[in-house]
Scaffold this active site. Structure first.
Site, PDB file in Angstrom:
ATOM      1  N   TYR A 157       6.412  -3.205 -11.741  1.00 40.28           N
ATOM      2  CA  TYR A 157       6.839  -3.780 -13.019  1.00 40.28           C
ATOM      3  C   TYR A 157       8.281  -4.280 -12.970  1.00 40.28           C
ATOM      4  CZ  TYR A 157       2.693  -2.768 -15.768  1.00 40.28           C
ATOM      5  OH  TYR A 157       1.420  -2.767 -16.285  1.00 40.28           O
ATOM      6  N   LYS A 250       0.391   8.107  -5.472  1.00 36.21           N
ATOM      7  CA  LYS A 250      -0.541   7.667  -4.433  1.00 36.21           C
ATOM      8  C   LYS A 250       0.167   7.786  -3.086  1.00 36.21           C
ATOM      9  CE  LYS A 250      -4.552   6.002  -3.158  1.00 36.21           C
ATOM     10  NZ  LYS A 250      -5.721   6.896  -3.122  1.00 36.21           N
ATOM     11  N   ASP A 350      -5.843   8.571  -7.938  1.00 36.65           N
ATOM     12  CA  ASP A 350      -7.260   8.286  -8.151  1.00 36.65           C
ATOM     13  C   ASP A 350      -8.024   9.533  -8.591  1.00 36.65           C
ATOM     14  OD1 ASP A 350      -6.935   9.417  -5.662  1.00 36.65           O
ATOM     15  OD2 ASP A 350      -7.807   7.758  -4.545  1.00 36.65           O
ATOM     16  N   ASP A 374       0.434   3.154 -16.439  1.00 39.00           N
ATOM     17  CA  ASP A 374      -0.268   2.130 -17.214  1.00 39.00           C
ATOM     18  C   ASP A 374      -1.763   2.439 -17.246  1.00 39.00           C
ATOM     19  OD1 ASP A 374      -0.648  -0.117 -18.706  1.00 39.00           O
ATOM     20  OD2 ASP A 374      -0.076  -1.547 -17.160  1.00 39.00           O
TER      21      ASP A 374
END
Length: 485
Positions: A157, A250, A350, A374
């Site tokens: 972002y 992640k 995930d 998000d």
């Protein structure tokens, strides 16, 4: 064109040492928003004013100051985001906004992102809770009660992107090819030769020709950006007596960005909040010691890491050293004292998206990077009634600056129909009042929302899914909320 703002009678909020001083008549800037924004604002401001009046008997009152951004601003001043608006939020510290249109065709990528970056609002705060009776696609939405601290200024972002086929993208690719050839080899179609080879093997006479069409984005993640976010999440969790903070990342794939976020987060927790927190691995080690006081460091290591017997000698020595280090916390964490500490743990992004559905009680406060946040905040909003009722805030806890906002879009097809749910802005205002320390007024808004929804007097988005509901418009729903305060 210069924008002349009408400043109402009132006083500015001030900040010292990260703590707000809020007068009884604070001036708060607001942007009503585009599309359905005006309808929602008219309804929401009535709720805010009613809650403050009822809570404080007229001793406190907000002085609202309209500032401009989005379509209304463009139509009035030919400017999507006037400098005067940014200055107002900077000078008055705390404000609120409705949904804004993102300009099409160059210029500011997103007005929302622009405001966050210009004021360095590094925390996107998204509390997620269910109001009894709100339609939900999950069996037990009441188990979902989480607060997301989403990093707001870094990650993808930051907006560092170069369009495929441009001179800028070609320059970045050429730099990587020259300076980092090993990494460049991983870009599958980074050279004209590779493109031509693929077209030939695939039997493609035309495609993009043999030209390189690779868009390039840069994902910055810093120690400072991570630390200030995680510090805010831990301070919030301790202040609100929450059970845990989960670092969502992640890092198994992006080891030097997302993985670093996890490592920096743990390091900050252990150095700055040592006596108040326990990490998940520490809880295992300390729990093993509590269950079997005479256990050796090596035995403890085997219980902590089930793969211990298959490790190399160096790996085993590292785990044993970790155990010995943790056991030195005995005076503050031993004999079960660790159970009363704030638990710091981490989770891969995930699997987190799966487990917030299957095991929502395992999550309390979540600290994560921008893109993960998000995804998570919108997925969680769906579990408790949708984005239309999800509140949000963008905060700099050091400077005191905060903008509370609708988390949904402008829904222009419903503009001026007095139809949509104002819940997102209403609950964002509730967050704002709580941020100001006006908790009595904030509590009244929650009470009003609970009452209106329990009475099944709701806007169309809920009414169509609730048996026996009475459908009302945006303004009438606000009236119903006020009546239940």
């Amino acid at each position: 064109m210069a924008v002349k703002l009408q400043v109402p009678p009132g006083e500015k909020i001030s900040v010292s040492g990260g703590k707000l001083t809020v007068p009884n008549n604070p001036i708060l800037p607001f942007i009503e928003g585009d599309g359905t924004g005006p309808d929602i604002w008219k309804a929401s401001v009535r709720v805010f004013d009613a809650a403050v009046a009822k809570a404080y008997g007229g001793k406190k009152k907000i002085s609202w100051m309209e500032v401009y951004a989005g379509e209304k601003s463009f139509n009035l001043f030919n400017n999507w985001l006037p400098d005067e608006t940014v200055t107002a939020f900077r000078d008055y510290l705390v404000g609120i906004k409705g949904p804004l249109t993102t300009p099409v065709g160059g210029g500011i990528r997103s007005l929302n992102v622009a405001l966050r970056q210009l004021l360095d609002l590094y925390v996107c705060l998204r509390p997620v809770r269910w109001f009894k009776g709100v339609p939900s696609p999950v069996k037990a939405p009441g188990n979902v009660e989480m607060v997301i601290f989403r990093e707001n200024c870094e990650d993808i972002y930051a907006g560092i992107e170069f369009a495929a086929g441009t001179a800028e993208a070609a320059k970045v690719l050429a730099f990587i090819e020259k300076e980092f050839p090993k990494e460049f080899s991983k870009i599958r179609f980074g050279t004209a030769a590779k493109v031509a080879e693929w077209n030939k093997s695939a039997g493609l006479a035309v495609s993009h020709g043999d030209t390189v069409q690779v868009g390039v984005g840069i994902k910055p993640v810093s120690a400072e950006g991570t630390e200030r976010l995680v510090r805010s999440a831990i301070e919030y969790a301790l202040r609100e007596k929450r059970k845990s903070v989960t670092l969502v990342h992640k890092g198994n794939i992006m080891k030097f960005t997302e993985g670093a976020f996890k490592d920096w987060g743990y390091a900050l927790a252990k150095t700055q909040f040592r006596d108040q927190i326990v990490t998940e691995r520490e809880s295992w080690i300390l729990g093993n010691k509590d269950a079997k006081p005479g256990i050796s460091a090596e035995e403890n290591a085997k219980l902590t890491d089930p793969g211990y017997d298959m490790m190399t000698p160096d790996q085993k020595a590292k785990i044993v050293k970790e155990v010995e280090t943790v056991l030195k916390l005995a005076s503050t964490h031993g004999d079960g004292k660790w159970k009363s500490k704030l638990l710091i743990k981490d989770s891969i992004a995930d699997i987190t998206l799966q487990q917030v559905l299957t095991r929502p009680k395992d999550f309390d406060v979540i600290a994560t990077l921008n893109l993960n946040g998000d995804y998570l905040s919108d997925a969680l909003a769906a579990q408790v009634g949708g984005i239309g009722i999800a509140p949000g805030a963008n905060i700099n806890y050091v400077s005191g600056h905060a903008i509370f906002e609708a988390t949904h879009g402008t829904a222009p097809k419903y503009a001026n129909l007095d139809k949509v749910n104002p819940g997102s802005v209403v609950l964002s205002g509730e967050m704002m009042l709580r941020y100001l320390g006006w908790t009595e007024a904030a509590d009244l808004i929650i009470k009003g929302m609970d009452g209106a929804i329990a009475a099944k007097t709701v806007t169309y988005d809920f009414a169509r899914q609730m048996e026996g509901a009475k459908e009302v418009g945006c303004g009438a729903f606000a009236t119903e909320v006020i009546s239940h305060m």
